[in-house]
Design a protein around this motif. Structure first.
Motif, PDB file in Angstrom:
ATOM      1  N   ARG A 162       0.820  -1.220   0.000  1.00  0.00           N
ATOM      2  CA  ARG A 162       0.000   0.000   0.000  1.00  0.00           C
ATOM      3  C   ARG A 162       0.849   1.264   0.000  1.00  0.00           C
ATOM      4  O   ARG A 162       0.405   2.303  -0.484  1.00  0.00           O
ATOM      5  N   ARG A 163       2.065   1.186   0.516  1.00  0.00           N
ATOM      6  CA  ARG A 163       2.965   2.359   0.531  1.00  0.00           C
ATOM      7  C   ARG A 163       3.666   2.573  -0.803  1.00  0.00           C
ATOM      8  O   ARG A 163       4.169   3.657  -1.069  1.00  0.00           O
ATOM      9  N   SER A 164       3.739   1.562  -1.612  1.00  0.00           N
ATOM     10  CA  SER A 164       4.515   1.629  -2.845  1.00  0.00           C
ATOM     11  C   SER A 164       3.711   2.226  -3.997  1.00  0.00           C
ATOM     12  O   SER A 164       2.577   1.816  -4.238  1.00  0.00           O
ATOM     13  N   ASP A 178       8.868  -3.821 -10.880  1.00  0.00           N
ATOM     14  CA  ASP A 178      10.167  -3.278 -10.495  1.00  0.00           C
ATOM     15  C   ASP A 178      10.694  -2.310 -11.544  1.00  0.00           C
ATOM     16  O   ASP A 178      11.869  -1.982 -11.558  1.00  0.00           O
ATOM     17  N   GLY A 179       9.817  -1.884 -12.454  1.00  0.00           N
ATOM     18  CA  GLY A 179      10.217  -1.004 -13.536  1.00  0.00           C
ATOM     19  C   GLY A 179      10.555  -1.770 -14.802  1.00  0.00           C
ATOM     20  O   GLY A 179      10.701  -1.194 -15.871  1.00  0.00           O
ATOM     21  N   TRP A 202       5.111  -8.473 -11.242  1.00  0.00           N
ATOM     22  CA  TRP A 202       5.077  -9.640 -10.356  1.00  0.00           C
ATOM     23  C   TRP A 202       3.708  -9.706  -9.703  1.00  0.00           C
ATOM     24  O   TRP A 202       3.098  -8.672  -9.419  1.00  0.00           O
ATOM     25  N   VAL A 203       3.247 -10.907  -9.454  1.00  0.00           N
ATOM     26  CA  VAL A 203       2.003 -11.091  -8.733  1.00  0.00           C
ATOM     27  C   VAL A 203       2.248 -12.088  -7.606  1.00  0.00           C
ATOM     28  O   VAL A 203       2.993 -13.061  -7.770  1.00  0.00           O
ATOM     29  N   ALA A 240      -5.061  -8.140 -12.516  1.00  0.00           N
ATOM     30  CA  ALA A 240      -3.640  -7.883 -12.253  1.00  0.00           C
ATOM     31  C   ALA A 240      -2.921  -7.540 -13.551  1.00  0.00           C
ATOM     32  O   ALA A 240      -2.129  -6.588 -13.607  1.00  0.00           O
ATOM     33  N   GLU A 241      -3.191  -8.295 -14.604  1.00  0.00           N
ATOM     34  CA  GLU A 241      -2.590  -7.999 -15.906  1.00  0.00           C
ATOM     35  C   GLU A 241      -3.008  -6.607 -16.388  1.00  0.00           C
ATOM     36  O   GLU A 241      -2.177  -5.840 -16.892  1.00  0.00           O
ATOM     37  N   ASP A 242      -4.281  -6.289 -16.225  1.00  0.00           N
ATOM     38  CA  ASP A 242      -4.792  -4.983 -16.654  1.00  0.00           C
ATOM     39  C   ASP A 242      -4.190  -3.839 -15.848  1.00  0.00           C
ATOM     40  O   ASP A 242      -4.048  -2.726 -16.355  1.00  0.00           O
ATOM     41  N   TRP A 243      -3.831  -4.086 -14.598  1.00  0.00           N
ATOM     42  CA  TRP A 243      -3.192  -3.050 -13.779  1.00  0.00           C
ATOM     43  C   TRP A 243      -1.796  -2.746 -14.323  1.00  0.00           C
ATOM     44  O   TRP A 243      -1.345  -1.602 -14.303  1.00  0.00           O
ATOM     45  N   LEU A 244      -1.118  -3.753 -14.839  1.00  0.00           N
ATOM     46  CA  LEU A 244       0.247  -3.577 -15.352  1.00  0.00           C
ATOM     47  C   LEU A 244       0.301  -2.944 -16.741  1.00  0.00           C
ATOM     48  O   LEU A 244       1.231  -2.195 -17.041  1.00  0.00           O
ATOM     49  N   ARG A 245      -0.659  -3.234 -17.599  1.00  0.00           N
ATOM     50  CA  ARG A 245      -0.598  -2.765 -18.990  1.00  0.00           C
ATOM     51  C   ARG A 245      -0.425  -1.256 -19.136  1.00  0.00           C
ATOM     52  O   ARG A 245       0.443  -0.822 -19.897  1.00  0.00           O
TER      53      ARG A 245
END
Length: 153
Positions: free
Chosen positions: A49-51, A74-75, A79-80, A102-107
């Motif tokens: 939550r802090r990241s 990590d840029g 990772w999940v 999760a995939e949609d959050w990364l795209r």
């Protein structure tokens, strides 16, 4: 867990974890057997939550939280962790839905590869991820506790 191929579409409301969700998510992870003595779920939730590069997504079915996934990057790679579906709500497509979220959050963060770790003896989960199009990559994972602890399994 492996979901049958004829699973009807799931109907989860998925959103980032809120303050009021923390205890429920930690309990879900424990019910799913995802916690270990050396990983405090409350501390892991607080860290995510802090990241600015991580979140925990929770899926609600109308009666409460039934699924979750901690996702971050990590840029370079996504990772999940802590992918979970309440044992009483499995085989409804919720695992697929939380992984898709999760995939949609990364795209939009332009992260092109999502990785995850599964314990070698967890064959049912291996089959679940393979059904979602994930493939095993032969890698050796090394770890070191920066606080001086002895290695954990």
């Amino acid at each position: 867990m492996t979901e049958p191929p004829s699973v009807p579409p799931a109907a989860l409301a998925i959103a980032p974890i809120g303050e009021a969700d923390i205890a429920s998510v930690a309990t879900l992870w424990q019910r799913c057997g995802l916690t270990r003595p050396w990983n405090d779920p409350q501390a892991d939730i607080a860290l995510a939550r802090r990241s600015p590069n991580a979140t925990i997504l929770v899926g609600r079915d109308g009666n409460g939280i039934v699924a979750s996934a901690m996702v971050g990057h990590d840029g370079h790679r996504g990772w999940v962790y802590y992918v979970s579906v309440d044992p009483d709500h499995r085989f409804k497509g919720f695992g697929r839905e939380i992984m898709a979220a999760a995939e949609d959050w990364l795209r939009p963060r332009v992260i092109q590869k999502l990785q995850l770790m599964v314990r070698p003896d967890n064959a049912k989960v291996h089959a679940f991820y393979e059904a979602l199009g994930y493939f095993e990559q032969k890698r050796v994972t090394y770890a070191k506790w920066l606080d001086g602890r002895e290695p954990t399994p």
